[in-house]
Design a protein around this motif. Structure first.
Motif, PDB file in Angstrom:
ATOM      1  N   VAL A  97      34.591  37.904  39.966  1.00  0.00           N
ATOM      2  CA  VAL A  97      34.281  36.734  39.128  1.00  0.00           C
ATOM      3  C   VAL A  97      35.535  35.880  38.944  1.00  0.00           C
ATOM      4  O   VAL A  97      36.571  36.369  38.467  1.00  0.00           O
ATOM      5  CB  VAL A  97      33.705  37.184  37.769  1.00  0.00           C
ATOM      6  CG1 VAL A  97      33.399  35.977  36.891  1.00  0.00           C
ATOM      7  CG2 VAL A  97      32.445  38.019  37.989  1.00  0.00           C
ATOM      8  N   HIS A  98      35.398  34.610  39.325  1.00  0.00           N
ATOM      9  CA  HIS A  98      36.519  33.670  39.317  1.00  0.00           C
ATOM     10  C   HIS A  98      37.138  33.562  37.921  1.00  0.00           C
ATOM     11  O   HIS A  98      36.448  33.291  36.938  1.00  0.00           O
ATOM     12  CB  HIS A  98      36.011  32.296  39.773  1.00  0.00           C
ATOM     13  CG  HIS A  98      37.083  31.292  40.029  1.00  0.00           C
ATOM     14  ND1 HIS A  98      37.946  31.387  41.093  1.00  0.00           N
ATOM     15  CD2 HIS A  98      37.445  30.173  39.359  1.00  0.00           C
ATOM     16  CE1 HIS A  98      38.779  30.362  41.078  1.00  0.00           C
ATOM     17  NE2 HIS A  98      38.495  29.614  40.021  1.00  0.00           N
ATOM     18  N   GLY A  99      38.440  33.791  37.840  1.00  0.00           N
ATOM     19  CA  GLY A  99      39.139  33.663  36.552  1.00  0.00           C
ATOM     20  C   GLY A  99      38.999  34.883  35.666  1.00  0.00           C
ATOM     21  O   GLY A  99      39.550  34.938  34.581  1.00  0.00           O
ATOM     22  N   VAL A 100      38.232  35.884  36.144  1.00  0.00           N
ATOM     23  CA  VAL A 100      38.019  37.093  35.328  1.00  0.00           C
ATOM     24  C   VAL A 100      38.612  38.316  36.038  1.00  0.00           C
ATOM     25  O   VAL A 100      39.616  38.883  35.601  1.00  0.00           O
ATOM     26  CB  VAL A 100      36.512  37.303  35.033  1.00  0.00           C
ATOM     27  CG1 VAL A 100      36.294  38.599  34.252  1.00  0.00           C
ATOM     28  CG2 VAL A 100      35.947  36.112  34.265  1.00  0.00           C
ATOM     29  N   SER A 101      37.960  38.707  37.145  1.00  0.00           N
ATOM     30  CA  SER A 101      38.469  39.872  37.888  1.00  0.00           C
ATOM     31  C   SER A 101      39.444  39.449  38.977  1.00  0.00           C
ATOM     32  O   SER A 101      40.003  40.291  39.682  1.00  0.00           O
ATOM     33  CB  SER A 101      37.302  40.629  38.510  1.00  0.00           C
ATOM     34  OG  SER A 101      36.485  39.738  39.233  1.00  0.00           O
TER      35      SER A 101
ATOM     36  N   LYS B 156      44.052  43.001  35.312  1.00  0.00           N
ATOM     37  CA  LYS B 156      43.771  44.393  35.700  1.00  0.00           C
ATOM     38  C   LYS B 156      42.635  44.949  34.831  1.00  0.00           C
ATOM     39  O   LYS B 156      41.693  45.559  35.339  1.00  0.00           O
ATOM     40  CB  LYS B 156      45.024  45.267  35.544  1.00  0.00           C
ATOM     41  CG  LYS B 156      46.040  45.053  36.661  1.00  0.00           C
ATOM     42  CD  LYS B 156      47.197  46.037  36.578  1.00  0.00           C
ATOM     43  CE  LYS B 156      48.076  45.889  37.818  1.00  0.00           C
ATOM     44  NZ  LYS B 156      49.111  46.876  37.950  1.00  0.00           N
ATOM     45  N   THR B 157      42.728  44.705  33.528  1.00  0.00           N
ATOM     46  CA  THR B 157      41.693  45.195  32.606  1.00  0.00           C
ATOM     47  C   THR B 157      40.350  44.541  32.921  1.00  0.00           C
ATOM     48  O   THR B 157      39.308  45.208  32.980  1.00  0.00           O
ATOM     49  CB  THR B 157      42.098  44.879  31.141  1.00  0.00           C
ATOM     50  OG1 THR B 157      43.409  45.390  30.947  1.00  0.00           O
ATOM     51  CG2 THR B 157      41.150  45.481  30.145  1.00  0.00           C
ATOM     52  N   GLN B 158      40.379  43.236  33.135  1.00  0.00           N
ATOM     53  CA  GLN B 158      39.125  42.513  33.399  1.00  0.00           C
ATOM     54  C   GLN B 158      38.494  42.950  34.723  1.00  0.00           C
ATOM     55  O   GLN B 158      37.268  43.033  34.843  1.00  0.00           O
ATOM     56  CB  GLN B 158      39.396  41.005  33.395  1.00  0.00           C
ATOM     57  CG  GLN B 158      39.692  40.484  32.002  1.00  0.00           C
ATOM     58  CD  GLN B 158      40.269  39.071  31.973  1.00  0.00           C
ATOM     59  OE1 GLN B 158      40.585  38.598  30.907  1.00  0.00           O
ATOM     60  NE2 GLN B 158      40.426  38.414  33.115  1.00  0.00           N
ATOM     61  N   ALA B 159      39.345  43.240  35.707  1.00  0.00           N
ATOM     62  CA  ALA B 159      38.820  43.694  37.005  1.00  0.00           C
ATOM     63  C   ALA B 159      38.093  45.022  36.819  1.00  0.00           C
ATOM     64  O   ALA B 159      36.974  45.227  37.330  1.00  0.00           O
ATOM     65  CB  ALA B 159      39.963  43.847  38.007  1.00  0.00           C
TER      66      ALA B 159
ATOM     67  N   PRO C 131      43.132  43.506  40.363  1.00  0.00           N
ATOM     68  CA  PRO C 131      42.446  42.215  40.518  1.00  0.00           C
ATOM     69  C   PRO C 131      42.379  41.774  41.980  1.00  0.00           C
ATOM     70  O   PRO C 131      43.152  42.256  42.812  1.00  0.00           O
ATOM     71  CB  PRO C 131      43.290  41.249  39.682  1.00  0.00           C
ATOM     72  CG  PRO C 131      44.582  41.931  39.430  1.00  0.00           C
ATOM     73  CD  PRO C 131      44.419  43.394  39.667  1.00  0.00           C
ATOM     74  N   VAL C 132      41.466  40.846  42.250  1.00  0.00           N
ATOM     75  CA  VAL C 132      41.180  40.485  43.650  1.00  0.00           C
ATOM     76  C   VAL C 132      41.311  38.980  43.869  1.00  0.00           C
ATOM     77  O   VAL C 132      40.749  38.183  43.111  1.00  0.00           O
ATOM     78  CB  VAL C 132      39.731  40.921  44.011  1.00  0.00           C
ATOM     79  CG1 VAL C 132      39.340  40.438  45.396  1.00  0.00           C
ATOM     80  CG2 VAL C 132      39.587  42.438  43.907  1.00  0.00           C
ATOM     81  N   VAL C 133      42.043  38.614  44.894  1.00  0.00           N
ATOM     82  CA  VAL C 133      42.059  37.224  45.355  1.00  0.00           C
ATOM     83  C   VAL C 133      41.279  37.213  46.668  1.00  0.00           C
ATOM     84  O   VAL C 133      41.624  37.927  47.615  1.00  0.00           O
ATOM     85  CB  VAL C 133      43.511  36.717  45.543  1.00  0.00           C
ATOM     86  CG1 VAL C 133      43.559  35.488  46.421  1.00  0.00           C
ATOM     87  CG2 VAL C 133      44.122  36.413  44.173  1.00  0.00           C
TER      88      VAL C 133
END
Ligand code: GMT
Length: 388
Positions: free
Chosen positions: A318-322, A352-355, A304-306
């Motif tokens: 995507v905010h709140g997703v990836s 992690k899955t959503q990213a 995931p990415v900040v």
């Protein structure tokens, strides 16, 4: 098709995208001629369909500044004529679009029509291109392109805003080859990854990562400050991949904040996919970013990415997703978001899955046909599927 690809050969995103695009086109049966001043770093193999033409830059002592654009234009003429190119695809407008324009005119005078496509990558527009010292030439050369593409909707809008370009700009997003990432993931996950993670984080600390060319625009100081806040709340390590002008500054900052033991600088890594598998979180707090290829590469590796919410990043992360997005410079918010993702294994695994799911949208199989359709339209040739 017989395609000439002009790019920077370095670690920058535009060179990576150009090289991966060329490799994928070659796999599909196109003949791809890379033209650059040195072999692109990601051009790590050759095949019957891949060629490399080096532009030899003059070192005549009269020139304080070597006229790269002229030797590039001459090379383009030569390759187009003798390799019988159908089109030129130049990545990064400066100075590739103007060199391609010049080559096109010279070729026309010799009776050969070679159209050119310019792909805008970001800093050629947002930082360098709009500088008054470049703007008239860049506006002209972009406008003279037979087709223009940009890597995000945001960059397209920036181009219209800052340049007098009237032509349509086709948004063709950057991509990753998900198959390659899956192979590396399957080969390493979970045993090998755990072993390597243990090397950098022997006590099970969470691993944060940042990859870039360490230029000011990447705001690496923010990376260090976000990390400093995170490690005060949970055990964590930071891995930095890349190198560039900000390195000394961030080394100094690490000493000041006393984070040196927890921050490792790994230098330039040609293929960072295996390193990305070690990360729990990727940080990209850039000042401006037309796309953020590094974020997409992280997501394809289940990370995931900040990030900041600048430029084209929201089209990728995507905010709140990836992951999460914050305003540029809002280190506190980014640290808070990092801690939200890392707070427990269940949340982290969900991100992690959503990213990864979000990265699938940018798989090369979805993007390559967009370039091929454009090539067909520009060259006026019907594309023939040869192999996959
Ligand atoms: O990020 C850089 O400074 C390198 C630069 C490049 O052209 O090599 O990257 C730009 O192009 C990448 C590929 O299209 C994009 O993913 C990056 O977001 C973009 N960088 C900026 O806009 C700062």
């Amino acid at each position: 098709m017989n395609i000439g690809i002009v790019c920077y050969p370095t670690f920058g995103g535009s060179g990576v995208v150009a090289t991966e695009l060329g490799k994928a086109l070659a796999k599909k049966g196109h003949k791809v001629h890379f033209i650059s001043y040195s072999q692109p770093v990601r051009l790590d193999y050759f095949s019957e369909n891949i060629f490399y033409h080096e532009v030899a830059v003059s070192n005549y002592p009269l020139f304080d500044y070597q006229p790269y654009e002229l030797v590039l234009a001459s090379k383009l003429v030569d390759v187009a004529l003798y390799e019988n190119l159908d089109l030129l695809h130049v990545h990064y407008a400066i100075p590739h679009a103007s060199a391609a324009y010049m080559a096109k005119q010279i070729l026309a005078s010799k009776g050969k029509k070679v159209p050119f496509i310019t792909t805008l990558h970001g800093t050629d527009i947002t930082l360098v291109g709009k500088d008054a010292s470049f703007e008239p030439v860049i506006t002209f050369a972009i406008s003279q392109s037979d087709a223009i593409t940009s890597v995000s909707e945001s960059l397209k809008q920036d181009t219209y805003k800052h340049f007098g370009v009237r032509k349509p700009i086709h948004v063709i997003p950057n991509f990753i080859c998900i198959e390659d990432y899956d192979k590396i993931y399957e080969k390493n996950h979970p045993e090998e990854t755990a072993k390597h993670k243990h090397f950098y984080a022997p006590n099970g600390e969470k691993i944060l990562m940042h990859i870039s060319n360490f230029r000011k625009v990447k705001r690496i100081e923010d990376v260090i400050r976000i990390f400093d806040q995170v490690r005060k709340k949970i055990p964590a390590k930071l891995l930095l991949i890349g190198d560039g002008p900000e390195r000394t500054h961030i080394e100094r900052l690490c000493r000041e904040l006393n984070t040196c033991d927890d921050v490792k600088l790994l230098g330039k890594v040609v293929n960072p996919e295996e390193h990305l598998l070690l990360a729990d979180l990727f940080l990209l707090p850039s000042e401006t970013e037309s796309f953020g290829l590094a974020a997409l590469e992280a997501m394809a590796s289940h990370v995931p990415v900040v990030s900041s919410n600048t430029g084209g990043i929201p089209e990728v992360n995507v905010h709140g997703v990836s992951g999460y997005l914050s305003n540029v410079g809002d280190v506190d918010d980014m640290a808070k978001n990092a801690l939200l993702i890392l707070k427990d294994e269940k949340t982290l695994n969900q991100f992690k899955t959503q990213a990864y799911q979000q990265a699938l949208k940018f798989d090369i199989h979805n993007i390559l046909p967009m370039y091929e359709a454009l090539y067909d339209a520009v060259a006026g040739i019907k594309h023939v599927e040869k192999s996959s």
